[in-house]
Design an enzyme around this catalytic site. Structure first.
Site, PDB file in Angstrom:
ATOM      1  N   ARG A 276     -27.805 -13.901   5.675  1.00 23.45           N
ATOM      2  CA  ARG A 276     -27.479 -12.573   6.180  1.00 23.45           C
ATOM      3  C   ARG A 276     -26.863 -12.644   7.563  1.00 23.45           C
ATOM      4  O   ARG A 276     -26.529 -11.601   8.144  1.00 23.45           O
ATOM      5  CB  ARG A 276     -28.770 -11.780   6.265  1.00 23.45           C
ATOM      6  CG  ARG A 276     -28.774 -10.471   5.527  1.00 23.45           C
ATOM      7  CD  ARG A 276     -30.197 -10.000   5.649  1.00 23.45           C
ATOM      8  NE  ARG A 276     -30.441  -8.670   5.272  1.00 23.45           N
ATOM      9  CZ  ARG A 276     -31.051  -8.330   4.129  1.00 23.45           C
ATOM     10  NH1 ARG A 276     -31.383  -9.219   3.241  1.00 23.45           N
ATOM     11  NH2 ARG A 276     -31.330  -7.076   3.904  1.00 23.45           N
TER      12      ARG A 276
ATOM     13  N   ARG B 292     -35.294   5.032  -4.056  1.00 21.00           N
ATOM     14  CA  ARG B 292     -35.962   3.821  -4.532  1.00 21.00           C
ATOM     15  C   ARG B 292     -37.483   3.975  -4.528  1.00 21.00           C
ATOM     16  O   ARG B 292     -38.051   4.479  -3.572  1.00 21.00           O
ATOM     17  CB  ARG B 292     -35.543   2.682  -3.605  1.00 21.00           C
ATOM     18  CG  ARG B 292     -35.866   1.317  -4.102  1.00 21.00           C
ATOM     19  CD  ARG B 292     -34.878   0.295  -3.648  1.00 21.00           C
ATOM     20  NE  ARG B 292     -34.767   0.171  -2.199  1.00 21.00           N
ATOM     21  CZ  ARG B 292     -33.949  -0.704  -1.614  1.00 21.00           C
ATOM     22  NH1 ARG B 292     -33.198  -1.499  -2.353  1.00 21.00           N
ATOM     23  NH2 ARG B 292     -33.877  -0.770  -0.307  1.00 21.00           N
TER      24      ARG B 292
ATOM     25  N   LYS C  61     -28.549  -5.592  -5.393  1.00 17.26           N
ATOM     26  CA  LYS C  61     -28.591  -7.076  -5.427  1.00 17.26           C
ATOM     27  C   LYS C  61     -29.793  -7.548  -6.255  1.00 17.26           C
ATOM     28  O   LYS C  61     -29.667  -8.427  -7.089  1.00 17.26           O
ATOM     29  CB  LYS C  61     -28.736  -7.669  -4.006  1.00 17.26           C
ATOM     30  CG  LYS C  61     -27.611  -7.370  -3.061  1.00 17.26           C
ATOM     31  CD  LYS C  61     -27.794  -8.085  -1.731  1.00 17.26           C
ATOM     32  CE  LYS C  61     -28.958  -7.591  -0.886  1.00 17.26           C
ATOM     33  NZ  LYS C  61     -28.817  -6.227  -0.346  1.00 17.26           N
TER      34      LYS C  61
ATOM     35  N   ARG D  86     -40.771   2.237  -0.052  1.00 14.79           N
ATOM     36  CA  ARG D  86     -40.748   1.234   1.028  1.00 14.79           C
ATOM     37  C   ARG D  86     -40.707   1.933   2.377  1.00 14.79           C
ATOM     38  O   ARG D  86     -39.964   2.909   2.539  1.00 14.79           O
ATOM     39  CB  ARG D  86     -39.501   0.346   0.877  1.00 14.79           C
ATOM     40  CG  ARG D  86     -39.748  -0.924   0.098  1.00 14.79           C
ATOM     41  CD  ARG D  86     -38.469  -1.641  -0.237  1.00 14.79           C
ATOM     42  NE  ARG D  86     -37.634  -1.983   0.911  1.00 14.79           N
ATOM     43  CZ  ARG D  86     -36.540  -2.724   0.833  1.00 14.79           C
ATOM     44  NH1 ARG D  86     -36.160  -3.220  -0.325  1.00 14.79           N
ATOM     45  NH2 ARG D  86     -35.830  -2.988   1.903  1.00 14.79           N
TER      46      ARG D  86
ATOM     47  N   ARG E 202     -30.017  -0.055   8.962  1.00 15.34           N
ATOM     48  CA  ARG E 202     -29.810  -1.282   8.164  1.00 15.34           C
ATOM     49  C   ARG E 202     -28.347  -1.420   7.751  1.00 15.34           C
ATOM     50  O   ARG E 202     -27.795  -2.515   7.728  1.00 15.34           O
ATOM     51  CB  ARG E 202     -30.727  -1.272   6.936  1.00 15.34           C
ATOM     52  CG  ARG E 202     -32.139  -1.739   7.292  1.00 15.34           C
ATOM     53  CD  ARG E 202     -33.194  -1.255   6.322  1.00 15.34           C
ATOM     54  NE  ARG E 202     -32.953  -1.621   4.947  1.00 15.34           N
ATOM     55  CZ  ARG E 202     -33.413  -0.917   3.901  1.00 15.34           C
ATOM     56  NH1 ARG E 202     -34.117   0.173   4.087  1.00 15.34           N
ATOM     57  NH2 ARG E 202     -33.162  -1.323   2.678  1.00 15.34           N
TER      58      ARG E 202
END
Ligand code: ADP
Length: 290
Positions: free
Chosen positions: A147, A181, A70, A225, A236
């Site tokens: 969300r 990531r 996103k 992260r 998640r």
């Protein structure tokens, strides 16, 4: 295409209305926390903030599971269209880094992969819009908001969303992407060290994605992260399916959603996304005009 271009060319003051109404809804929610309402209502003036899309910049939303991309695609589109890219996850991380009053509470929630309360998110978003307004920003691409159905209803109550882009990828690829990531702690740019190569199965095509490696000066400053661990990403994804998938249906039933199955990494997906958005010749015109 023409409609999109017309929209892009018109300045807007709708953001200030959005900011004001979202602020008042945030205040309303805050005052209702002792007695949570089953639904939130807005006074009639809310409708006054709605402008014809022809008279303002785009107001888009990006939906999709953690790791789908996103941020990558919303940020590219925001540069192309000249509207701010507002990612509520970034707002949450900024708040965490600031060691402000919410920082401790938020660290725990984020590190468990849970959602921050609607009240806090709307308050952070409201502040971000306020800052943007003082800089003359107009229009937006929201990433990671709404969300929950409640957030979607609040947004719907204060302004019109023109388009919702729903990015989709296989769940095994999402997990690999989250684990790969990396962020440069100095410039804040996102990279990905995962080299994805999955075989096609059950009628789903296979997929390859090359790593998105940082330039050498970022290499030694890469961080991961704290919520990008296998356990937290799995949680998640579970929460996305429970709380955020209904938001897809919310917009689908309003005819606003553009479903987009990512065909691979950025080199193949970006041109296809522009095509799906009828913006494929817009990028060429922009570079020619530059
Ligand atoms: P993801 O990769 O899961 O899409 P984000 O960067 O968008 O991650 O968000 C990171 C975290 O910030 C989320 O796991 C959640 O705790 C919090 N968060 C971000 N946006 C929202 C939102 N709209 N509502 C509630 N919590 C949010």
């Amino acid at each position: 295409m023409a409609a999109t271009l017309t929209r892009l060319s018109k300045p807007s003051s709708s953001l200030s209305h959005f900011r004001r109404f979202i602020s008042s809804s945030s205040a309303a929610i805050a005052s209702e926390t002792t007695n949570p309402p089953s639904s939130l209502t807005f006074n009639n003036t809310t409708t006054l903030s709605r402008k014809d899309p022809k008279d303002r910049n785009v107001q888009w939303v990006f939906l999709g599971c953690p790791g789908v991309g996103k941020g990558t695609y919303a940020s590219r589109l925001s540069s192309l269209l000249g509207v701010p890219h507002i990612a509520t996850g970034d707002l949450v991380r900024e708040e965490l880094a600031s060691s402000g009053p919410l920082s401790h509470q938020l660290t725990e929630i984020v590190n468990q992969g849970k959602l921050v309360s609607d009240e806090i998110i709307i308050s952070l978003l409201s502040k971000r819009l306020e800052v943007g307004e003082t800089k003359g920003e107009s229009g937006f691409i929201l990433d990671g908001f709404p969300r929950t159905i409640r957030q979607a209803e609040i947004l719907e109550g204060v302004t019109d969303i023109d388009l919702v882009v729903n990015l989709k990828l296989r769940e095994d690829v999402l997990l690999e992407k989250c684990l790969g990531r990396r962020i440069c702690s100095e410039c804040g740019k996102n990279f990905n060290v995962a080299s994805i190569n999955v075989k096609g199965e059950n009628g789903n095509p296979g997929m390859s994605m090359a790593p998105l490696l940082p330039p050498s000066h970022c290499m030694s400053k890469l961080i991961t992260r704290s919520d990008d661990t296998e356990t937290v990403v799995t949680e998640r994804l579970r929460i996305y399916n429970e709380k955020s998938q209904p938001v897809e249906e919310f917009y689908r039933s309003r005819g606003k959603i553009l479903e987009f199955d990512l065909p691979g990494g950025i080199p193949v997906s970006w041109p296809k996304l522009l095509e799906a958005l009828n913006l494929d010749d817009y990028e060429e015109k922009q570079s020619a005009a530059a």
